[in-house]
Design a protein around this motif. Structure first.
Motif, short mmCIF file in Angstrom:
data_model
loop_
_atom_site.label_atom_id
_atom_site.label_comp_id
_atom_site.label_asym_id
_atom_site.label_seq_id
_atom_site.Cartn_x
_atom_site.Cartn_y
_atom_site.Cartn_z
N ASP A 172 2.85 3.33 0.58
CA ASP A 172 2.27 2.63 -0.57
C ASP A 172 1.43 3.58 -1.42
O ASP A 172 1.44 3.52 -2.65
CB ASP A 172 1.39 1.47 -0.09
CG ASP A 172 2.22 0.36 0.55
OD1 ASP A 172 3.44 0.53 0.68
OD2 ASP A 172 1.62 -0.68 0.91
N HIS A 173 0.69 4.46 -0.75
CA HIS A 173 -0.17 5.40 -1.48
C HIS A 173 0.66 6.40 -2.26
O HIS A 173 0.31 6.77 -3.40
CB HIS A 173 -1.10 6.13 -0.50
CG HIS A 173 -2.12 6.98 -1.18
ND1 HIS A 173 -1.99 8.34 -1.29
CD2 HIS A 173 -3.29 6.65 -1.82
CE1 HIS A 173 -3.03 8.84 -1.95
NE2 HIS A 173 -3.83 7.85 -2.27
N GLU A 174 1.78 6.86 -1.67
CA GLU A 174 2.64 7.80 -2.38
C GLU A 174 3.23 7.14 -3.63
O GLU A 174 3.32 7.77 -4.70
CB GLU A 174 3.76 8.29 -1.45
CG GLU A 174 3.25 9.18 -0.31
CD GLU A 174 4.33 9.51 0.70
OE1 GLU A 174 5.46 8.95 0.57
OE2 GLU A 174 4.07 10.31 1.61
N ASP A 193 12.66 1.00 0.14
CA ASP A 193 13.90 0.82 0.91
C ASP A 193 14.47 -0.56 0.57
O ASP A 193 13.92 -1.58 0.98
CB ASP A 193 13.60 0.92 2.40
CG ASP A 193 14.84 0.71 3.26
OD1 ASP A 193 15.95 0.57 2.69
OD2 ASP A 193 14.70 0.68 4.49
N PRO A 194 15.59 -0.62 -0.19
CA PRO A 194 16.12 -1.93 -0.59
C PRO A 194 16.69 -2.74 0.56
O PRO A 194 16.94 -3.93 0.41
CB PRO A 194 17.21 -1.56 -1.61
CG PRO A 194 17.60 -0.16 -1.28
CD PRO A 194 16.36 0.50 -0.74
N THR A 195 16.90 -2.08 1.73
CA THR A 195 17.47 -2.81 2.87
C THR A 195 16.40 -3.49 3.72
O THR A 195 16.73 -4.29 4.60
CB THR A 195 18.27 -1.85 3.77
OG1 THR A 195 17.37 -0.90 4.36
CG2 THR A 195 19.33 -1.11 2.96
N PHE A 196 15.12 -3.18 3.46
CA PHE A 196 14.05 -3.80 4.24
C PHE A 196 13.67 -5.13 3.61
O PHE A 196 13.33 -5.20 2.42
CB PHE A 196 12.83 -2.89 4.31
CG PHE A 196 11.63 -3.52 4.99
CD1 PHE A 196 11.60 -3.67 6.36
CD2 PHE A 196 10.56 -3.99 4.25
CE1 PHE A 196 10.52 -4.26 6.99
CE2 PHE A 196 9.47 -4.58 4.86
CZ PHE A 196 9.46 -4.72 6.25
N GLY A 197 13.69 -6.17 4.42
CA GLY A 197 13.31 -7.49 3.94
C GLY A 197 14.16 -7.91 2.75
O GLY A 197 15.40 -7.87 2.79
N ASN A 198 13.48 -8.28 1.68
CA ASN A 198 14.17 -8.71 0.47
C ASN A 198 14.27 -7.59 -0.56
O ASN A 198 14.67 -7.82 -1.70
CB ASN A 198 13.41 -9.91 -0.14
CG ASN A 198 14.18 -10.59 -1.25
OD1 ASN A 198 15.38 -10.82 -1.13
ND2 ASN A 198 13.50 -10.90 -2.36
N GLY A 199 13.88 -6.37 -0.15
CA GLY A 199 13.95 -5.24 -1.07
C GLY A 199 12.74 -5.12 -1.97
O GLY A 199 12.74 -4.30 -2.89
N ALA A 200 11.70 -5.95 -1.76
CA ALA A 200 10.47 -5.88 -2.55
C ALA A 200 9.31 -5.51 -1.63
O ALA A 200 9.18 -6.05 -0.53
CB ALA A 200 10.20 -7.21 -3.25
N LEU A 201 8.48 -4.56 -2.08
CA LEU A 201 7.42 -4.01 -1.24
C LEU A 201 6.07 -4.23 -1.88
O LEU A 201 5.85 -3.86 -3.03
CB LEU A 201 7.67 -2.51 -1.04
CG LEU A 201 6.68 -1.75 -0.15
CD1 LEU A 201 6.86 -2.16 1.31
CD2 LEU A 201 6.90 -0.24 -0.29
N LYS A 202 5.12 -4.84 -1.13
CA LYS A 202 3.75 -4.98 -1.62
C LYS A 202 3.08 -3.62 -1.54
O LYS A 202 3.20 -2.91 -0.53
CB LYS A 202 2.98 -6.04 -0.81
CG LYS A 202 2.89 -5.76 0.67
CD LYS A 202 2.34 -6.94 1.45
CE LYS A 202 0.87 -7.08 1.48
NZ LYS A 202 0.05 -5.93 1.77
N ILE A 203 2.36 -3.22 -2.56
CA ILE A 203 1.73 -1.90 -2.63
C ILE A 203 0.24 -2.03 -2.35
O ILE A 203 -0.52 -2.55 -3.16
CB ILE A 203 1.99 -1.24 -3.99
CG1 ILE A 203 3.49 -1.17 -4.27
CG2 ILE A 203 1.36 0.14 -4.05
CD1 ILE A 203 4.28 -0.40 -3.21
#
Length: 822
Positions: free
Chosen positions: A213-215, A195-205
């Motif tokens: 994250d698993h998907e 989701d680019p609108t969450f936080g800064n658009g970067a997601l830790k996996i």
């Protein structure tokens, strides 16, 4: 009562996890830790608990007066039901629909077991959103800022993902960053699941501790699978976790990891954040999404016949608005985790060979491995989810897997009544199991009722401790008051607040019915025959006798239609309205003159027969809702038979259909009610008999009032009823009132004219307010678009009627205006 062979089968399930949690809490209060007991000791304690609470449950059901067949009582842990449960598991296993695998589950770290979605409660909770800088692995300045509310899971990161269309991070894809605190290099990947609108658009996996994250992880096969960094107890524990954080609980670790990130300069900034947190209903622990090896049922192959059954009408859901929710759930169905890590429940009938590692699913424990002959075999340590046995209930309780007479006669069943909150967890699964094992639907209709809630809006629950003990309510107010209170006036198919007020209303209604029987007893001589049929009326029969029988016929018709559509609150309301307003407030009052004999013996005899027939049949109909009071009262009046529960169900066609009498009585009672109100508003002495006038709204109304003039005089206590022509002026010094059936006037002493005028002005102001609201509603385009044609037509007619009544009042006020006023 309708003459049909009817079975309402009683029983209980073993409520595996819920029961063990309750026992755990009970033992903890005695200083005993359930976790320190052997499995056999736990089961013995639970059995004791079950016996005590089963006794309470059955006592409440018996006291409640439910028509249950106790000879067929079943329990999901009785030997026959255990055999059915094992048969079901093995059959599904052989069909490839049950498998053992690693999938995400709701993990309760306090109870250390997987729990169902139904046992997870979500609520908004405040937290802190940390913006962490993952520095570039090549030593370049800066890095990629990643937002998270779970810094304690950072040690299980294997990548940072961004959306492929997010231009902010386009140049970052393909580069590597270092995981804060451990300096491990991970790649930056692109995935549409971010989701680019969450936080800064970067997601830790972190693939082992978050479903999304698993998907994403599964779509990038080059990524390594990390170990669990949070163990089954909710503590950090892994070779990937630095020594200083190992053994810390999640909450403590979140604080210490956050502080370490701050000290290391990894926190770019922080922000308050509110998000939905899932907590275990059983322990209140925050649920840990966790990859775990469990047993599952493949649900997707079982969906098609169930969806088709509902679409085709083979199974009908009531209210119909729940069908859309049902279809949405079916479209999103996931495999069902059926294993639980507790002691109480059906053991999973799978056995493992330590020699060849073969697993055997069998109804009875095998003596040796069927593959290599090795002995002994090790049983699976887990138990089945309670729902796995409960989804077999419609046919397992009737004797399946054996071919029994009950199964042949009563399956498929007719109706299921249950809460909408278990639409998928139980109802849909029962449909799936029935089509798989029986090839037929488990029931034809499902009524979803609402949830009773406390004054804080929480559902009544033993777990929350806000549910009153039904036995206390039964002792305080009686079973019938409780039964009626849960049906009326709050709609059964909607959530509602359960309070003492609803019990009081129910008790008042039952008292009214009791008093009706006492009234009848006072006017029925000894030896009165039971009412085998409706009294035969003649051309000379008074309006009130014709009317009450016609109203009874319509009430039976409406009641049966309501029950057929599972509108049980409407059904209860119909009986409440008929007995309280039609029978007690109207008919009983009007019939007193005839019952006294002052209008002749033939009419007295007819009125007694009408009174008894209507009351006896009403008790039969009401018996389905409040059995105790009606059984008692039925025996207090002339009746045929030894038990009301065995009396024939009333038929509408027993009583004559007389729509003219219904319309005429409405005109008469409008006149009586209006003149009584004028007497009360102007505080006339009870002994006074002032004359009255009426300007009927039409010739039919005039004919009815002329024909029933004596009834109006008697009930309204007026000395005369005079009819005014359309152009005749209002009588001087009279109090007016306008109704849909005409204009009424009551003579008053001259000193009352001022009070009368004020009353008329108040009536005009009230009607003006009602008209304004009606016009506002009609002016709403949304209402005109959504409302059914008949509702729209009724609203328009109501507005026209209000406007006409206001016009007439204005004319009266203008005609009676004191000299010099405008």
């Amino acid at each position: 009562m309708a003459g049909l062979a009817t079975l309402w089968l009683p029983g209980i399930d073993h409520a595996g996890l819920a029961t063990q949690v309750a026992v755990r809490s009970y033992l903890a209060k005695q200083g005993i830790r359930l976790e320190e007991m052997s499995r056999g000791q736990v089961i013995a304690r639970v059995e004791d608990w079950k016996r005590d609470h089963e006794r309470r449950i059955l006592a409440a059901l018996r006291a409640g007066g439910f028509s249950l067949d106790w000879s067929r009582y079943r329990y999901t842990m009785d030997p026959a039901y255990e055999r059915a449960t094992r048969r079901a598991f093995v059959a599904l296993h052989q069909a490839g629909l049950v498998y053992r695998g690693e999938r995400f589950v709701n993990w309760d770290p306090v109870l250390q077991t997987a729990v169902s979605d139904l046992e997870v409660e979500h609520a908004e909770e405040p937290s802190t959103l940390l913006y962490l800088r993952y520095r570039w692995a090549d030593g370049s300045p800066g890095g990629l800022v990643v937002a998270t509310v779970r810094p304690e899971t950072i040690f299980g990161d294997v990548a940072v993902a961004v959306h492929p269309d997010d231009g902010r991070h386009a140049t970052a894809v393909g580069r590597k960053v270092r995981v804060p605190l451990v300096d491990r290099e991970v790649p930056v990947i692109a995935d549409a699941g971010v989701d680019p609108t969450f936080g800064n658009g970067a997601l830790k996996i972190t693939p082992r501790h978050d479903l999304l994250d698993h998907e994403i992880f599964q779509r990038h096969p080059d990524l390594p699978m990390p170990p669990d960094v949070i163990d089954a107890t909710g503590r950090l524990d892994s070779d990937w976790v630095p020594h200083r954080f190992r053994g810390q609980d999640r909450e403590d670790a979140r604080k210490s990891v956050t502080e370490a990130l701050r000290s290391g300069g990894f926190v770019d900034h922080e922000a308050p954040y509110v998000h939905a947190v899932g907590r275990s209903e059983r322990s209140d622990a925050v649920i840990e999404p966790r990859l775990s090896t469990q047993w599952f049922v493949r649900m997707v192959p079982m969906v098609p016949p169930v969806v088709e059954a509902v679409r085709s009408g083979d199974i009908r859901l009531y209210p119909g608005r729940w069908e859309l929710t049902f279809y949405r759930w079916m479209e999103k169905v996931q495999d069902w985790c059926i294993s639980r890590q507790v002691a109480w429940g059906h053991p999973i009938p799978v056995y493992y060979c330590s020699a060849c590692l073969h697993e055997t699913a069998a109804e009875e424990p095998p003596t040796e491995c069927p593959e290599c002959g090795h002995t002994p075999l090790k049983p699976d340590p887990d138990v089945l989810d309670t729902w796995f046995s409960s989804w077999l209930w419609p046919f397992a309780t009737l004797g399946w897997p054996d071919d029994t007479p009950d199964l042949a006669h009563y399956f498929p069943t007719t109706v299921l009544v249950t809460g909408r909150d278990i639409m998928f967890f139980w109802v849909a699964r029962m449909m799936m199991s029935s089509y798989f094992f029986q090839g037929r639907p488990p029931f034809r209709s499902v009524l979803f009722h609402g949830i009773l809630r406390d004054e804080q809006g929480r559902k009544l629950s033993k777990h929350l401790g806000n549910a009153p003990d039904p036995m206390d309510l039964l002792r305080q107010r009686g079973a019938d008051a409780l039964r009626f209170a849960v049906l009326f006036p709050n709609p059964v198919d909607q959530d509602g607040c359960f309070s003492p007020a609803s019990m009081d209303n129910a008790r008042n209604f039952l008292t009214k019915v009791w008093n009706l029987v006492r009234f009848a007893q006072a006017h029925l001589p000894d030896g009165t025959d039971p009412p085998d049929r409706a009294p035969a009326l003649t051309a000379d029969s008074p309006l009130e006798n014709r009317w009450i029988l016609a109203r009874w016929r319509r009430t039976v018709d409406d009641f049966e239609q309501a029950i057929a559509g599972f509108e049980v609150t409407r059904a209860a309301g119909l009986l409440h309205s008929f007995l309280w307003y039609d029978f007690a407030d109207r008919y009983v009052e009007v019939s007193k003159e005839a019952l006294s004999g002052r209008r002749g013996e033939p009419l007295r005899h007819e009125t007694r027969a009408v009174l008894l027939f209507t009351l006896e049949r009403a008790l039969r109909l009401l018996h389905s809702i409040v059995p105790h009071v009606t059984e008692e009262l039925w025996h207090a009046i002339p009746h045929r038979g030894e038990l009301l529960a065995h009396a024939p169900w009333p038929r509408a066609d027993e009583a004559p259909d007389d729509p003219e009498a219904v319309v005429a009585m409405e005109v008469v009672y409008d006149a009586i009610r209006t003149l009584r109100s004028l007497r009360a508003e102007n505080r006339l002495a009870p002994t006074s008999l002032p004359p009255a006038w009426v300007r009927p709204s039409g010739e039919e109304t005039a004919e009815v009032l002329r024909a029933q003039k004596s009834l109006v005089l008697e009930q309204a206590r007026v000395g005369a009823l005079n009819f005014l022509a359309g152009d005749a002026p209002p009588p001087a010094g009279s109090a007016p009132s306008v109704t849909p059936h005409g204009e009424f006037f009551l003579a008053l002493p001259s000193e009352r004219s001022r009070a009368e005028r004020q009353a008329l002005e108040r009536e005009r102001d009230k009607l003006t307010g009602l008209l304004a609201r009606a016009e506002q509603r009609l002016a709403d385009p949304g209402f005109r678009h959504r409302a059914p044609p008949e509702v729209l037509k009724a609203s328009e007619e109501k507005a026209r009627d209000l406007a006409e009544r206001i016009r007439r009042i204005q004319e009266h006020l203008a005609a009676d205006a004191p000299a010099g006023t405008g």
